[in-house]
Design a protein around this motif. Structure first.
Motif, PDB file in Angstrom:
ATOM      1  N   ASP A  37       0.811  -1.223   0.000  1.00 43.45           N
ATOM      2  CA  ASP A  37       0.000   0.000   0.000  1.00 43.45           C
ATOM      3  C   ASP A  37       0.842   1.271   0.000  1.00 43.45           C
ATOM      4  O   ASP A  37       0.295   2.372   0.112  1.00 43.45           O
ATOM      5  CB  ASP A  37      -0.913   0.026   1.229  1.00 43.45           C
ATOM      6  CG  ASP A  37      -2.030  -0.997   1.139  1.00 43.45           C
ATOM      7  OD1 ASP A  37      -2.454  -1.329   0.018  1.00 43.45           O
ATOM      8  OD2 ASP A  37      -2.478  -1.482   2.198  1.00 43.45           O
ATOM      9  N   LEU A  38       2.146   1.153  -0.114  1.00 35.64           N
ATOM     10  CA  LEU A  38       3.010   2.330  -0.055  1.00 35.64           C
ATOM     11  C   LEU A  38       3.496   2.736  -1.439  1.00 35.64           C
ATOM     12  O   LEU A  38       3.963   1.902  -2.209  1.00 35.64           O
ATOM     13  CB  LEU A  38       4.221   2.067   0.845  1.00 35.64           C
ATOM     14  CG  LEU A  38       3.944   1.782   2.312  1.00 35.64           C
ATOM     15  CD1 LEU A  38       5.249   1.576   3.069  1.00 35.64           C
ATOM     16  CD2 LEU A  38       3.127   2.891   2.948  1.00 35.64           C
ATOM     17  N   ASP A  39       3.380   4.032  -1.706  1.00 33.83           N
ATOM     18  CA  ASP A  39       3.970   4.600  -2.919  1.00 33.83           C
ATOM     19  C   ASP A  39       5.392   5.054  -2.628  1.00 33.83           C
ATOM     20  O   ASP A  39       6.206   5.214  -3.533  1.00 33.83           O
ATOM     21  CB  ASP A  39       3.136   5.791  -3.405  1.00 33.83           C
ATOM     22  CG  ASP A  39       1.710   5.369  -3.695  1.00 33.83           C
ATOM     23  OD1 ASP A  39       1.525   4.500  -4.559  1.00 33.83           O
ATOM     24  OD2 ASP A  39       0.791   5.889  -3.034  1.00 33.83           O
ATOM     25  N   TYR A 127      -3.357   7.510   3.498  1.00 38.06           N
ATOM     26  CA  TYR A 127      -4.523   8.391   3.400  1.00 38.06           C
ATOM     27  C   TYR A 127      -5.245   8.181   2.071  1.00 38.06           C
ATOM     28  O   TYR A 127      -6.468   8.082   2.029  1.00 38.06           O
ATOM     29  CB  TYR A 127      -4.117   9.863   3.539  1.00 38.06           C
ATOM     30  CG  TYR A 127      -3.635  10.231   4.920  1.00 38.06           C
ATOM     31  CD1 TYR A 127      -4.443  10.039   6.041  1.00 38.06           C
ATOM     32  CD2 TYR A 127      -2.388  10.786   5.112  1.00 38.06           C
ATOM     33  CE1 TYR A 127      -4.002  10.377   7.310  1.00 38.06           C
ATOM     34  CE2 TYR A 127      -1.942  11.129   6.373  1.00 38.06           C
ATOM     35  CZ  TYR A 127      -2.746  10.920   7.467  1.00 38.06           C
ATOM     36  OH  TYR A 127      -2.320  11.258   8.720  1.00 38.06           O
ATOM     37  N   VAL A 128      -4.489   8.103   0.992  1.00 36.25           N
ATOM     38  CA  VAL A 128      -5.089   7.914  -0.337  1.00 36.25           C
ATOM     39  C   VAL A 128      -5.900   6.626  -0.384  1.00 36.25           C
ATOM     40  O   VAL A 128      -6.987   6.590  -0.962  1.00 36.25           O
ATOM     41  CB  VAL A 128      -3.997   7.910  -1.432  1.00 36.25           C
ATOM     42  CG1 VAL A 128      -4.537   7.404  -2.754  1.00 36.25           C
ATOM     43  CG2 VAL A 128      -3.413   9.308  -1.611  1.00 36.25           C
ATOM     44  N   SER A 143     -13.760  11.957  -8.442  1.00 33.70           N
ATOM     45  CA  SER A 143     -14.214  11.005  -9.449  1.00 33.70           C
ATOM     46  C   SER A 143     -13.085  10.054  -9.850  1.00 33.70           C
ATOM     47  O   SER A 143     -13.334   9.056 -10.516  1.00 33.70           O
ATOM     48  CB  SER A 143     -14.765  11.736 -10.683  1.00 33.70           C
ATOM     49  OG  SER A 143     -13.755  12.551 -11.242  1.00 33.70           O
ATOM     50  N   LEU A 144     -11.853  10.348  -9.425  1.00 34.54           N
ATOM     51  CA  LEU A 144     -10.728   9.462  -9.721  1.00 34.54           C
ATOM     52  C   LEU A 144     -10.814   8.205  -8.869  1.00 34.54           C
ATOM     53  O   LEU A 144     -11.248   8.254  -7.709  1.00 34.54           O
ATOM     54  CB  LEU A 144      -9.400  10.162  -9.418  1.00 34.54           C
ATOM     55  CG  LEU A 144      -9.052  11.412 -10.215  1.00 34.54           C
ATOM     56  CD1 LEU A 144      -7.731  11.985  -9.714  1.00 34.54           C
ATOM     57  CD2 LEU A 144      -8.971  11.119 -11.700  1.00 34.54           C
ATOM     58  N   THR A 145     -10.367   7.099  -9.415  1.00 34.44           N
ATOM     59  CA  THR A 145     -10.286   5.868  -8.638  1.00 34.44           C
ATOM     60  C   THR A 145      -9.127   5.990  -7.640  1.00 34.44           C
ATOM     61  O   THR A 145      -8.266   6.876  -7.779  1.00 34.44           O
ATOM     62  CB  THR A 145     -10.035   4.652  -9.536  1.00 34.44           C
ATOM     63  OG1 THR A 145      -8.738   4.789 -10.128  1.00 34.44           O
ATOM     64  CG2 THR A 145     -11.111   4.522 -10.620  1.00 34.44           C
ATOM     65  N   VAL A 146      -9.078   5.102  -6.667  1.00 35.09           N
ATOM     66  CA  VAL A 146      -7.972   5.094  -5.714  1.00 35.09           C
ATOM     67  C   VAL A 146      -6.655   4.887  -6.453  1.00 35.09           C
ATOM     68  O   VAL A 146      -5.649   5.539  -6.142  1.00 35.09           O
ATOM     69  CB  VAL A 146      -8.189   4.018  -4.628  1.00 35.09           C
ATOM     70  CG1 VAL A 146      -6.949   3.842  -3.774  1.00 35.09           C
ATOM     71  CG2 VAL A 146      -9.389   4.372  -3.764  1.00 35.09           C
ATOM     72  N   ALA A 147      -6.637   4.016  -7.456  1.00 37.53           N
ATOM     73  CA  ALA A 147      -5.414   3.779  -8.233  1.00 37.53           C
ATOM     74  C   ALA A 147      -4.973   5.067  -8.942  1.00 37.53           C
ATOM     75  O   ALA A 147      -3.776   5.372  -9.002  1.00 37.53           O
ATOM     76  CB  ALA A 147      -5.630   2.652  -9.236  1.00 37.53           C
ATOM     77  N   ARG A 151      -1.580   7.180  -8.305  1.00 36.05           N
ATOM     78  CA  ARG A 151      -0.693   7.546  -9.411  1.00 36.05           C
ATOM     79  C   ARG A 151      -0.399   9.052  -9.370  1.00 36.05           C
ATOM     80  O   ARG A 151       0.734   9.480  -9.558  1.00 36.05           O
ATOM     81  CB  ARG A 151      -1.305   7.154 -10.753  1.00 36.05           C
ATOM     82  CG  ARG A 151      -0.338   7.300 -11.922  1.00 36.05           C
ATOM     83  CD  ARG A 151      -0.877   6.745 -13.239  1.00 36.05           C
ATOM     84  NE  ARG A 151      -1.573   5.483 -13.089  1.00 36.05           N
ATOM     85  CZ  ARG A 151      -2.893   5.312 -13.289  1.00 36.05           C
ATOM     86  NH1 ARG A 151      -3.645   6.303 -13.681  1.00 36.05           N
ATOM     87  NH2 ARG A 151      -3.444   4.129 -13.119  1.00 36.05           N
ATOM     88  N   ARG A 152      -1.427   9.864  -9.090  1.00 31.46           N
ATOM     89  CA  ARG A 152      -1.229  11.315  -9.001  1.00 31.46           C
ATOM     90  C   ARG A 152      -0.272  11.646  -7.847  1.00 31.46           C
ATOM     91  O   ARG A 152       0.624  12.484  -7.990  1.00 31.46           O
ATOM     92  CB  ARG A 152      -2.569  12.011  -8.794  1.00 31.46           C
ATOM     93  CG  ARG A 152      -2.417  13.528  -8.651  1.00 31.46           C
ATOM     94  CD  ARG A 152      -3.706  14.227  -8.327  1.00 31.46           C
ATOM     95  NE  ARG A 152      -4.267  13.706  -7.091  1.00 31.46           N
ATOM     96  CZ  ARG A 152      -5.571  13.666  -6.821  1.00 31.46           C
ATOM     97  NH1 ARG A 152      -6.460  14.126  -7.692  1.00 31.46           N
ATOM     98  NH2 ARG A 152      -5.997  13.195  -5.680  1.00 31.46           N
ATOM     99  N   THR A 153      -0.458  10.978  -6.711  1.00 33.89           N
ATOM    100  CA  THR A 153       0.426  11.200  -5.571  1.00 33.89           C
ATOM    101  C   THR A 153       1.865  10.877  -5.950  1.00 33.89           C
ATOM    102  O   THR A 153       2.789  11.637  -5.668  1.00 33.89           O
ATOM    103  CB  THR A 153      -0.023  10.346  -4.357  1.00 33.89           C
ATOM    104  OG1 THR A 153      -1.343  10.751  -3.988  1.00 33.89           O
ATOM    105  CG2 THR A 153       0.921  10.480  -3.181  1.00 33.89           C
TER     106      THR A 153
END
Length: 166
Positions: A37-39, A127-128, A143-147, A151-153
């Motif tokens: 779960d970590l970016d 958090y995301v 409206s963005l999915t969690v994925a 990706r934005r993060t």
């Protein structure tokens, strides 16, 4: 993110000396971290609350960054709140901190740095994904999915890291 070892982490830092990287306090719970779960791996130094660190996979390798945030002044209460520039989570008062990082190489040795408002606990990934809820703050309904949010993060983080090398 793939699980990291102490050796991986210490070798990844681009904006501090090898000696500083070897002396920094690492998280004691590396084996228990929710790596899937970590970016990025982010943590604060419990002995030096103005210091934070993050390590991200970038360009086929790892990039570690030493961060600083302004020291809290005893008795001073910060009002309002803020939004993390990486994950767009809102927090009250001290939940968001301006984190600055010396640039890599000569520029950093000459005092150049870059900064970004980030979640004070560097737990953006959690958090995301809804694995952690900010005290008194929140996440906007999107409206963005969690994925897509993850990706934005990550893209925001990579843009910050790119500025360290500019």
């Amino acid at each position: 993110m793939r699980p990291l070892t102490e050796k991986d982490i210490r070798a990844s830092f681009v904006n501090c000396s090898k000696g500083e990287a070897n002396r920094m306090a690492l998280p004691r719970d590396l084996a228990e971290r929710p790596w899937e779960d970590l970016d990025f791996l982010g943590w604060r130094d419990p002995a030096a609350p103005d210091r934070g660190y993050l390590v991200a996979e970038r360009g086929g390798g790892l990039t570690g960054v030493a961060l600083r945030s302004p020291a809290r002044q005893p008795g001073r209460v910060r009002r309002g709140g803020g939004m993390c520039s990486l994950c767009l989570t809102t927090h009250p008062a001290d939940g968001v901190a301006l984190m600055t990082a010396p640039k890599a190489g000569r520029a950093g040795r000459e005092g150049d740095s870059v900064g970004l408002y980030m979640c004070g606990d560097l737990a953006c990934s959690l958090y995301v994904r809804g694995r952690k809820v900010p005290d008194g703050g929140g996440r906007f309904e999107e409206s963005l999915t969690v994925a897509e949010q993850a990706r934005r993060t990550r893209d925001n983080l990579l843009a910050f890291l790119d500025r360290l090398h500019a």
